[in-house]
Design an enzyme around this catalytic site. Structure first.
Site: not given
Length: 169
Positions: A15-16
């Protein structure tokens, strides 16, 4: 009797930007090696939320296109949440795979749709999707019935024809 090698692809997502797909990749590669599967493609969406659909995840989009072209027979993911956060997206992807005859292996949950219990998973997800679609249709019909009962006129405004609508655009 030579055993046919199963062509598999890996789909990895974090996600990051600060996270790495390395752990997912290592575990899935080990599983593929243990099972005797041949990894033909690795798709990696880095720093992209699972809430984003196909349009917001270029590698997911490429993987689904390659699936349609049958570049692989099985997709390996570390966890279902890597494929998508919404039930709707997961149902869409699993329906697509089922139509194409492509199996899905979910490492964290030991789901392999190439097995009887894994196919049960496909059917359960499909049934949930069908249930959701039916519930949506019921809510729409109930809303239309309520509006009608309240005297609201449904459909095109009076005096509007298909020809008039075409000329207005």
């Amino acid at each position: 009797n030579a055993k046919k090698v199963v062509r598999v692809a890996l789909y990895l997502r974090v996600s990051t930007g600060g996270q790495s797909v390395a752990n997912q990749k290592r575990e899935l590669e080990a599983m593929a090696k243990q099972a005797g599967w041949k990894i033909v493609e690795v798709y990696q969406d880095k720093g992209i939320s699972g809430a984003k659909g196909r349009n917001g995840r270029p590698e997911l989009d490429q993987m689904l296109n390659d699936a349609t072209r049958r570049h692989f027979k099985k997709l390996l993911v570390w966890d279902l949440s890597r494929l998508g956060r919404s039930l709707r997206d997961l149902i869409s992807i699993t329906d697509h795979f089922q139509e194409l005859g492509i199996d899905l292996y979910v490492h964290k949950d030991a789901i392999d749709t190439g097995t009887a219990s894994g196919r049960l998973f496909f059917h359960i997800v499909g049934a949930i999707g069908e249930f959701e679609r039916e519930r949506i249709r019921e809510r729409i019909n109930a809303g239309l019935a309520r509006a009608k009962a309240e005297g609201k006129r449904l459909g095109r405004p009076e005096g509007t024809t298909k020809d008039k609508v075409k000329h207005q655009t």
